[in-house]
Design an enzyme around this catalytic site. Structure first.
Site, mmCIF file in Angstrom:
data_model
loop_
_atom_site.group_PDB
_atom_site.id
_atom_site.type_symbol
_atom_site.label_atom_id
_atom_site.label_comp_id
_atom_site.label_asym_id
_atom_site.label_seq_id
_atom_site.Cartn_x
_atom_site.Cartn_y
_atom_site.Cartn_z
ATOM 1 C CE LYS A 128 -3.927 2.062 2.521
ATOM 2 N NZ LYS A 128 -4.954 1.869 3.576
ATOM 3 C CB SER A 150 -8.240 3.992 2.767
ATOM 4 O OG SER A 150 -7.453 3.263 3.705
ATOM 5 C CB SER A 166 -8.917 1.121 5.520
ATOM 6 O OG SER A 166 -9.646 2.289 5.297
HETATM 7 N N1 GLN Z 1 -13.596 4.743 6.214
HETATM 8 C C1 GLN Z 1 -12.928 5.221 7.384
HETATM 9 C C2 GLN Z 1 -12.501 6.645 7.213
HETATM 10 O O1 GLN Z 1 -12.704 7.183 6.167
HETATM 11 C C3 GLN Z 1 -11.787 4.326 7.744
HETATM 12 C C4 GLN Z 1 -10.591 4.543 6.912
HETATM 13 C C5 GLN Z 1 -9.438 3.677 7.322
HETATM 14 O O2 GLN Z 1 -9.613 2.664 8.005
HETATM 15 N N2 GLN Z 1 -8.247 4.086 6.921
HETATM 16 O O3 GLN Z 1 -11.981 7.235 8.115
#
Ligand code: GLN
Length: 485
Positions: free
Chosen positions: A78, A153, A177
């Site tokens: 990532k 994400s 995410s």
């Molecule tokens: N969807 C959540 C956010 O937008 C979690 C994102 C994540 O876990 N990086 O904060």
């Protein structure tokens, strides 16, 4: 089965038996990325020279017998992990010109094991999002239906796996995410207990919630990855000193007598009945394997989304203050003075969702609003953590859907951030409490993957892998791949 959908165990056997070399395997994935990824946009950067150089060394190690199970196995990283001499963007224009001067601990560990980095995967900007649509590098398409999002994400990480561009991907999970995109793309992923994987060199979003973890086709492959990723790191002050664990050691334990909690708050009337049917079928399968189902309650879990969306933006607004155009990253052109430089650099460098979080976070942690929002959220966070501890006195693990819905259409929720935030309904509570959570394939709804989530107590990763592995020994959902690929 085609080479690109094989598991690590299968690929490691192929390397050991000289069916193919690591250079050949790596080239196979690089070729697929080059010809097919224009359709999915799962990589921000592909690193063919580095990958082939690493593969050559891996082949020498294999010839000498100096191997780990990951030696010669390609992996997609990532783009939130700093990679020495390789662009590291975190999905943001702010870091579009950033070449990291050092490797994140996670990257170092995979390098030491002899894994091959294919490139850096696309992601929501600074990991803020549930759909990969906030990336400066454009949305990623879900290989199960290219009209739909892969989740976020870690959207590029899962699309790369589902499209057969890599056998393994790393992800990070602040509120869901790893698990939410795993569910949308028929993959297995785990967010470890907070502190198990080092955050050194992992670009910070919300430091008290962020954890890196594995994404793969099977629970067994995830366990192999976590063996490599986990461990104390003195460069991360929140890294936990704990004995070395072999996360694969209990994969085949019997599930006889395991108690699975079904939180009534998640199994109530608000849940989508079609998704719940699949989750009930998962529960039934576990019963067949000897587990016992117990109704439990997490009374404060309904507060996890508002709590998360106070704490995460507050920490983000502080973490993102470092992007000021002075030290590294984007700087606006021809600033009039220092203030103009700060303002325009941040105004031009950050996307809309990141700005929204910075504004929310600055507001809730400001002197006038701190008690009403931030402090209150920290107190509710404690209540949510306590609910889990009460539950773990009654049961070994908790079962739920991973996400309230299947993958939505690209563009669908972009003008409704609150609805987008609800994607984390089942996942954010575990980040607030620091607990481990795993998502694995539960079946399909109108040809789209659905995931189930298992939450365990602190340091119960081996138990979660055991449960998911046993489920995968008796079902075939996780072996399905998109027809077009
Ligand atoms: N969807 C959540 C956010 O937008 C979690 C994102 C994540 O876990 N990086 O904060």
């Amino acid at each position: 089965m085609s080479l690109h959908f094989k598991t690590v165990i299968q690929l490691a056997a192929g390397l050991a038996n000289k069916e193919f070399s690591s250079v050949e395997l790596t080239q196979h994935f690089l070729d697929r990325i080059a010809t097919l990824d224009t359709q999915y946009n799962s990589f921000i950067t592909v690193t063919p020279e580095l990958a082939l150089a690493q593969a050559k060394i891996a082949d020498q190690r294999i010839a000498k017998g100096d191997t780990t199970v990951l030696t010669g196995i390609p992996i997609a990283q990532k783009d939130i992990f700093c990679t020495k001499d390789v662009k590291t963007t975190c999905g943001s224009k702010m870091l579009d010109n950033f070449i990291a001067p050092y490797n994140a601990t996670v990257i170092e560990k995979f390098n030491a094991a002899g894994a091959i980095m294919l490139g850096k995967t696309n992601m929501d900007e600074f990991a803020m999002g549930s759909s990969n649509q906030t990336s400066y590098y454009g949305p990623v398409r879900n290989p199960w239906d290219p009209e739909r999002v892969p989740g976020g994400s870690s959207g590029g990480a899962v699309a790369a796996l589902a499209a057969g561009f890599a056998p393994l991907s790393t992800g990070t999970d602040t509120g869901g995410s790893i698990r939410q995109p795993a569910a949308y793309c028929n993959l297995t992923g785990l967010k470890p207990t907070y502190g198990v994987v080092s955050r050194f060199g992992m670009i910070a979003f919300a430091s008290s919630l962020d954890q890196a973890g594995p994404l793969a086709r099977t629970a067994e492959d995830c366990a192999i990855m976590l063996n490599c990723m986990a461990g104390f790191d003195e460069r991360d002050s929140t890294s936990l000193e704990m004995p070395q664990t072999d996360y694969t050691a209990h994969l085949n334990d019997s599930l006889h007598g395991i108690k699975i909690g079904l939180p009534k708050e998640f199994f109530g009337n608000d849940a989508d009945p079609a998704i719940m049917d699949l989750i009930h079928a998962v529960a039934k399968q576990y019963e067949k394997l000897g587990a016992e189902l117990v109704e439990i309650s997490l009374p404060n879990i309904g507060l996890s989304i508002p709590t998360y969306y106070v704490i995460a933006p507050a920490e983000a607004s502080s973490n993102l203050a470092r992007y000021d155009g002075v030290r590294y990253g984007y700087r606006c052109s021809n600033p009039k003075d220092l203030e103009d430089m700060y303002k325009r650099t941040r105004g031009e460098g950050f996307g809309a969702e990141v700005k929204r979080r910075i504004m929310i976070g600055t507001y809730v942690s400001s002197a006038t609003h701190y008690d009403a929002f931030y402090l209150k959220a920290q107190k509710v966070r404690q209540l949510i953590s306590q609910d889990y501890q009460v539950a773990f006195k009654q049961v070994d693990v908790i079962l739920s859907p991973t996400v309230p819905n299947t993958a939505f259409k690209i563009g669908e929720l972009m003008d409704d951030p609150i609805k987008m935030y609800l994607s984390d309904l089942y996942t954010a509570g575990t980040n607030l409490a620091g607990l481990p959570g795993l998502s694995a394939p539960a079946g399909f709804l109108k040809d789209l993957p659905v995931g189930f989530q298992l939450i365990g107590n602190y340091f119960s990763e081996a138990k979660l892998f055991n449960m998911a592995h046993q489920y995968q020994q008796h079902t075939t959902w996780h072996t399905q791949t998109p027809e077009a690929l």
